[in-house]
Motif scaffolding. Structure first.
Motif, PDB file in Angstrom:
ATOM      1  N   ARG A  25      26.391  34.755  25.500  1.00 56.34           N
ATOM      2  CA  ARG A  25      27.411  34.131  26.397  1.00 56.34           C
ATOM      3  C   ARG A  25      27.441  35.103  27.606  1.00 56.34           C
ATOM      4  O   ARG A  25      27.543  34.758  28.850  1.00 56.34           O
ATOM      5  N   GLN A  26      27.350  36.468  27.362  1.00 55.99           N
ATOM      6  CA  GLN A  26      27.588  37.515  28.761  1.00 55.99           C
ATOM      7  C   GLN A  26      26.516  37.178  29.427  1.00 55.99           C
ATOM      8  O   GLN A  26      26.558  37.447  30.745  1.00 55.99           O
ATOM      9  N   GLN A  27      25.260  36.939  28.943  1.00 52.72           N
ATOM     10  CA  GLN A  27      23.961  36.956  29.536  1.00 52.72           C
ATOM     11  C   GLN A  27      23.831  35.445  30.406  1.00 52.72           C
ATOM     12  O   GLN A  27      23.616  35.570  31.449  1.00 52.72           O
ATOM     13  N   LEU A  28      24.375  34.411  29.885  1.00 54.24           N
ATOM     14  CA  LEU A  28      24.285  33.284  30.574  1.00 54.24           C
ATOM     15  C   LEU A  28      25.594  33.571  31.553  1.00 54.24           C
ATOM     16  O   LEU A  28      25.102  32.904  32.875  1.00 54.24           O
ATOM     17  N   PHE A  29      26.606  33.960  31.582  1.00 52.54           N
ATOM     18  CA  PHE A  29      27.594  33.739  32.586  1.00 52.54           C
ATOM     19  C   PHE A  29      27.111  34.879  33.686  1.00 52.54           C
ATOM     20  O   PHE A  29      27.341  34.576  34.796  1.00 52.54           O
ATOM     21  N   ALA A  30      26.357  36.064  33.311  1.00 52.19           N
ATOM     22  CA  ALA A  30      26.007  36.835  34.479  1.00 52.19           C
ATOM     23  C   ALA A  30      24.821  36.258  35.219  1.00 52.19           C
ATOM     24  O   ALA A  30      24.958  36.131  36.375  1.00 52.19           O
ATOM     25  N   THR A  31      23.921  35.060  34.472  1.00 52.17           N
ATOM     26  CA  THR A  31      22.766  34.908  35.051  1.00 52.17           C
ATOM     27  C   THR A  31      23.533  33.580  36.313  1.00 52.17           C
ATOM     28  O   THR A  31      22.729  33.538  37.359  1.00 52.17           O
ATOM     29  N   PHE A  32      24.549  32.897  35.837  1.00 49.05           N
ATOM     30  CA  PHE A  32      24.955  31.784  36.648  1.00 49.05           C
ATOM     31  C   PHE A  32      26.237  32.130  37.608  1.00 49.05           C
ATOM     32  O   PHE A  32      26.615  31.223  38.147  1.00 49.05           O
ATOM     33  N   ALA A  33      26.633  33.567  37.425  1.00 51.95           N
ATOM     34  CA  ALA A  33      27.955  33.872  38.110  1.00 51.95           C
ATOM     35  C   ALA A  33      27.507  33.666  39.795  1.00 51.95           C
ATOM     36  O   ALA A  33      26.422  33.965  40.166  1.00 51.95           O
ATOM     37  N   PRO A  34      28.296  33.017  40.458  1.00 50.15           N
ATOM     38  CA  PRO A  34      28.123  32.531  41.743  1.00 50.15           C
ATOM     39  C   PRO A  34      28.387  33.839  42.721  1.00 50.15           C
ATOM     40  O   PRO A  34      29.019  34.699  42.572  1.00 50.15           O
ATOM     41  N   VAL A  35      28.001  33.733  43.831  1.00 46.57           N
ATOM     42  CA  VAL A  35      28.362  34.677  45.059  1.00 46.57           C
ATOM     43  C   VAL A  35      29.341  33.782  45.916  1.00 46.57           C
ATOM     44  O   VAL A  35      29.370  32.719  45.821  1.00 46.57           O
ATOM     45  N   ILE A  36      30.478  34.556  46.455  1.00 46.69           N
ATOM     46  CA  ILE A  36      31.553  34.064  47.124  1.00 46.69           C
ATOM     47  C   ILE A  36      31.746  34.337  48.491  1.00 46.69           C
ATOM     48  O   ILE A  36      32.214  35.698  48.258  1.00 46.69           O
ATOM     49  N   ASP A  37      31.663  33.541  49.431  1.00 49.88           N
ATOM     50  CA  ASP A  37      31.931  33.921  50.608  1.00 49.88           C
ATOM     51  C   ASP A  37      33.485  33.520  51.173  1.00 49.88           C
ATOM     52  O   ASP A  37      33.617  32.234  51.185  1.00 49.88           O
ATOM     53  N   VAL A  38      34.291  34.204  51.307  1.00 47.49           N
ATOM     54  CA  VAL A  38      35.745  33.870  51.551  1.00 47.49           C
ATOM     55  C   VAL A  38      35.977  34.300  53.057  1.00 47.49           C
ATOM     56  O   VAL A  38      35.893  35.497  53.537  1.00 47.49           O
ATOM     57  N   ASP A  39      36.383  32.975  53.908  1.00 47.75           N
ATOM     58  CA  ASP A  39      36.937  33.520  55.088  1.00 47.75           C
ATOM     59  C   ASP A  39      38.320  34.144  55.288  1.00 47.75           C
ATOM     60  O   ASP A  39      39.280  33.838  54.679  1.00 47.75           O
ATOM     61  N   THR A  40      38.214  35.559  55.114  1.00 52.92           N
ATOM     62  CA  THR A  40      39.462  36.436  54.732  1.00 52.92           C
ATOM     63  C   THR A  40      40.387  36.736  56.178  1.00 52.92           C
ATOM     64  O   THR A  40      39.948  37.572  56.916  1.00 52.92           O
ATOM     65  N   ALA A  41      41.538  36.255  56.524  1.00 61.42           N
ATOM     66  CA  ALA A  41      42.290  36.334  57.496  1.00 61.42           C
ATOM     67  C   ALA A  41      43.320  37.476  56.861  1.00 61.42           C
ATOM     68  O   ALA A  41      43.909  38.129  58.105  1.00 61.42           O
ATOM     69  N   ASP A  42      43.911  37.371  55.873  1.00 64.72           N
ATOM     70  CA  ASP A  42      44.790  38.487  55.391  1.00 64.72           C
ATOM     71  C   ASP A  42      44.832  38.729  53.792  1.00 64.72           C
ATOM     72  O   ASP A  42      43.754  37.952  53.268  1.00 64.72           O
ATOM     73  N   GLU A  43      45.832  39.016  53.180  1.00 62.90           N
ATOM     74  CA  GLU A  43      45.880  39.494  51.766  1.00 62.90           C
ATOM     75  C   GLU A  43      45.710  38.176  50.904  1.00 62.90           C
ATOM     76  O   GLU A  43      44.921  38.245  49.838  1.00 62.90           O
ATOM     77  N   ALA A  44      46.130  37.063  51.458  1.00 64.52           N
ATOM     78  CA  ALA A  44      46.276  35.753  50.740  1.00 64.52           C
ATOM     79  C   ALA A  44      44.882  35.265  50.120  1.00 64.52           C
ATOM     80  O   ALA A  44      44.596  34.600  49.514  1.00 64.52           O
ATOM     81  N   ASP A  45      43.862  35.974  51.220  1.00 65.64           N
ATOM     82  CA  ASP A  45      42.517  35.287  50.887  1.00 65.64           C
ATOM     83  C   ASP A  45      41.613  36.281  50.148  1.00 65.64           C
ATOM     84  O   ASP A  45      40.294  36.282  50.007  1.00 65.64           O
ATOM     85  N   ARG A  46      42.311  37.155  49.533  1.00 64.97           N
ATOM     86  CA  ARG A  46      41.503  38.323  48.728  1.00 64.97           C
ATOM     87  C   ARG A  46      41.381  37.704  47.280  1.00 64.97           C
ATOM     88  O   ARG A  46      42.434  37.501  46.615  1.00 64.97           O
ATOM     89  N   LEU A  47      40.169  38.035  46.680  1.00 70.26           N
ATOM     90  CA  LEU A  47      40.186  37.608  45.212  1.00 70.26           C
ATOM     91  C   LEU A  47      40.950  38.831  44.280  1.00 70.26           C
ATOM     92  O   LEU A  47      40.912  40.135  44.827  1.00 70.26           O
ATOM     93  N   GLY A  48      41.474  38.182  43.090  1.00 66.77           N
ATOM     94  CA  GLY A  48      42.203  39.476  42.618  1.00 66.77           C
ATOM     95  C   GLY A  48      42.263  39.055  41.029  1.00 66.77           C
ATOM     96  O   GLY A  48      41.399  38.464  40.414  1.00 66.77           O
ATOM     97  N   ARG A  49      43.029  39.520  40.313  1.00 62.06           N
ATOM     98  CA  ARG A  49      43.507  39.272  39.078  1.00 62.06           C
ATOM     99  C   ARG A  49      44.918  39.302  38.741  1.00 62.06           C
ATOM    100  O   ARG A  49      45.819  39.954  39.396  1.00 62.06           O
ATOM    101  N   PRO A  50      45.257  38.340  38.007  1.00 61.20           N
ATOM    102  CA  PRO A  50      46.837  38.324  37.753  1.00 61.20           C
ATOM    103  C   PRO A  50      47.499  39.518  36.731  1.00 61.20           C
ATOM    104  O   PRO A  50      46.720  39.927  35.785  1.00 61.20           O
ATOM    105  N   VAL A  51      48.750  39.820  37.175  1.00 61.63           N
ATOM    106  CA  VAL A  51      49.206  41.171  36.417  1.00 61.63           C
ATOM    107  C   VAL A  51      50.678  40.730  36.270  1.00 61.63           C
ATOM    108  O   VAL A  51      51.336  40.116  37.160  1.00 61.63           O
ATOM    109  N   TRP A  52      51.467  41.294  35.425  1.00 60.77           N
ATOM    110  CA  TRP A  52      52.871  41.132  35.310  1.00 60.77           C
ATOM    111  C   TRP A  52      52.903  42.766  35.392  1.00 60.77           C
ATOM    112  O   TRP A  52      52.561  43.711  35.019  1.00 60.77           O
ATOM    113  N   GLN A  53      54.505  42.788  36.112  1.00 60.20           N
ATOM    114  CA  GLN A  53      54.945  44.034  36.466  1.00 60.20           C
ATOM    115  C   GLN A  53      56.514  43.839  36.311  1.00 60.20           C
ATOM    116  O   GLN A  53      57.197  44.222  37.100  1.00 60.20           O
ATOM    117  N   GLY A  54      56.760  43.286  35.194  1.00 62.19           N
ATOM    118  CA  GLY A  54      58.222  42.976  34.981  1.00 62.19           C
ATOM    119  C   GLY A  54      58.559  41.667  35.796  1.00 62.19           C
ATOM    120  O   GLY A  54      57.691  40.998  36.381  1.00 62.19           O
TER     121      GLY A  54
END
Length: 559
Positions: A307-336
């Protein structure tokens, strides 16, 4: 909730069918059934009092629905039945009863798969519900049940991890004797589930009872469609859907270098590119998938390494028109606090596999889920903006090891688009069926062991183009298992899912829900968990429908 006492006995049979609908969690497949029952009675009489009755019935339905779907009270799809209390297995039966009570009380129900009435050790999803002819093969049936049981074990692992520690400790103290003092709660689930299953398998009616439950419910609320006069309101919504489709096609028809840029184009590439990852060829992909079909159900189930090999093979490149922080890729977190947020210091795409039927084949699908901090509101009356945004990109692999089709949606189930390979053709829509047509803004570029680029618009995060990467350099993102989102670190001594008991991400509600509720989708615009994505406002469609591809596409004729 304030108790309201209403004497409804005078209405008798007039609301008996409506009560039945509510009692069955509104799992009626066609809103017309409800219209027919209501209107057929009331239109037989012309006096004013009959129509007053109709108004009262609708009010009752709203009140009943409000009580049944109270946001503070999770509703399990299938409560444990009394017949579970078998004398010889009472301890295991009690264990499932008590952990479900604790899970409901703590509101940590995992909505990823549906519980099956009377069988607390089994759950089902749309793909597994698509199997037919299981009664003809004992081996196929047993292997199918194996996967139902695995779904439950996976879900309970997250539910138990998300329980408060004192509750887990008390359950362990009470039931650890079932195996040994060192056994975990999840291990007891496995042990007791097997005990109950072994007993059920000896029951002559087990198979027929289970197979009767293959009719998987959709994600649309019939009550909303009834009260929202769906037959009429959907006409206006369809007009908006068609207008959006025209705008999307116009954007995709614009030359790539002429697309408007509101900020800077930030390119994200998979971390595996910088680690000398060896790209798999189509032949290698085909062989790996074929070798993974080692069951009578025909399901490709590659190992974690593959699975890891397949996911790595087909993982896309992502071009994001970035005007501010709202356009940055990230990860969900809880901080309370009440709501999760997206941390942009280390971008992550969350991966999981799914399956779809195409002809006689079961095809493997690779899902990549990305998150943005928000979709910024562009004014007071912006009904689409709000906290957290995201996109799911999916690759459906053919038997030849090449992508057969790609599709994408926002993580609310909105903006579902298809990008078929050249070998597919779009089927003609049935003119007698009033539903959304699949949105196909472009055909996918030919895949020759290269990486595709997804162009993402600023703020709205709409996809604008799918192209081939000429260079693979940029900011890196990592790949992580989607299941991590089902149990995340909340604070120093507790865990919490990104998704609430109803599958929605709290705090991501959009104002559009006040306009689009008659379409029947719970909280349209809100981010939600896999398995909860209704992707059409008009008609019914889900991102995980087992027949999704063959419903709309066919192989191009070789004539």
């Amino acid at each position: 909730m304030v108790a309201i006492k209403i004497d409804v006995t005078q209405w008798g049979y007039k609301i008996s069918y409506l009560q039945g609908i509510l009692a069955s969690n509104l799992k009626v497949h066609d809103a017309k059934q409800v219209y027919t029952v209501i209107i057929k009675y009331f239109t037989c009489h012309n006096d004013l009092f009959r129509w007053v009755d109709l108004l009262c019935v609708l009010v009752l339905m709203v009140l009943a629905s409000g009580c049944a779907y109270s946001p503070s009270t999770p509703v399990l799809s299938s409560p444990l039945l009394e017949n579970l209390q078998r004398p010889a297995l009472k301890d295991c039966s009690d264990y499932f009863v008590d952990i479900d009570k604790a899970i409901v009380a703590a509101a940590v129900v995992d909505a990823g798969a549906l519980r099956i009435t009377g069988y607390p050790y089994l759950r089902i999803n749309r793909f597994l519900a698509s199997f037919e002819s299981l009664s003809y093969s004992e081996s196929r049936f047993n292997q199918w049940v194996d996967r139902l049981q695995l779904l439950d074990q996976q879900a309970r692992r997250f539910e138990l991890a998300n329980l408060p520690e004192p509750v887990r400790h008390e359950l362990h103290q009470q039931y650890s004797f079932l195996i040994s003092g060192e056994a975990s709660l999840s291990e007891i689930v496995h042990f007791c589930g097997q005990q109950l299953r072994d007993t059920d398998m000896r029951n002559a009616g087990f198979k027929s009872d289970l197979l009767r439950q293959l009719d998987y419910p959709d994600e649309y609320k019939t009550l909303n469609r009834v009260l929202g006069l769906y037959t009429i309101s959907s006409i206006f919504v369809m007009n908006g859907v068609n207008n959006l489709a025209d705008e999307v096609k116009e954007t995709f028809a614009t030359p790539l270098d002429e697309l408007e840029v509101h900020g800077d184009l930030h390119r994200y590439v998979p971390q595996t590119v910088s680690r000398d990852h060896v790209q798999l060829t189509a032949d290698e992909v085909s062989k790996l998938i074929a070798l993974s079909v080692n069951n009578d159900l025909g399901i490709p189930e590659p190992s974690m390494e593959v699975r890891q090999q397949l996911f790595a093979t087909f993982a896309p490149v992502i071009d994001v028109d970035t005007a501010d922080e709202a356009d940055r890729l990230g990860r969900p977190v809880w901080q309370g606090g009440e709501f999760a947020r997206i941390e942009t210091d280390s971008p992550v795409l969350y991966t999981h596999v799914s399956y779809v039927r195409f002809g006689q084949d079961i095809l493997l699908q690779l899902n990549y889920v990305m998150w943005f901090p928000q979709r910024p509101k562009e004014g007071t009356f912006d009904i689409l903006g709000g906290h957290i945004d995201g996109i799911t990109w999916r690759v459906t692999l053919g038997a030849d090891g090449r992508p057969l089709i790609y599709d994408a949606m926002h993580n609310c189930g909105c903006y579902h688009m298809f990008f078929p390979a050249s070998k597919l053709r779009l089927k003609a829509m049935d003119e007698d069926v009033f539903e959304e047509a699949p949105l196909v803004p472009q055909f996918a570029p030919e895949w020759n062991e290269n990486r595709l680029v997804l162009r993402v618009e600023s703020k709205t995060h709409y996809l604008q183009r799918v192209s081939v990467a000429k260079t693979v350099k940029g900011l890196t993102y990592s790949l992580s298992d989607y299941d991590q989102l089902r149990s995340m670190q909340y604070d120093i001594d507790s865990r919490k899912s990104l998704f609430a008991w109803d599958g929605l991400v709290r705090g991501t509600e959009r104002a559009e829900r006040w306009i689009l509720w008659p379409m029947g989708i719970p909280s349209p615009g809100a981010m939600r968990q896999w398995g909860q994505h209704a992707t059409a406002f008009v008609g019914k469609r889900h991102f995980d429908d087992a027949d999704l591809i063959e419903r709309y596409f066919s192989l191009e004729s070789k004539e």
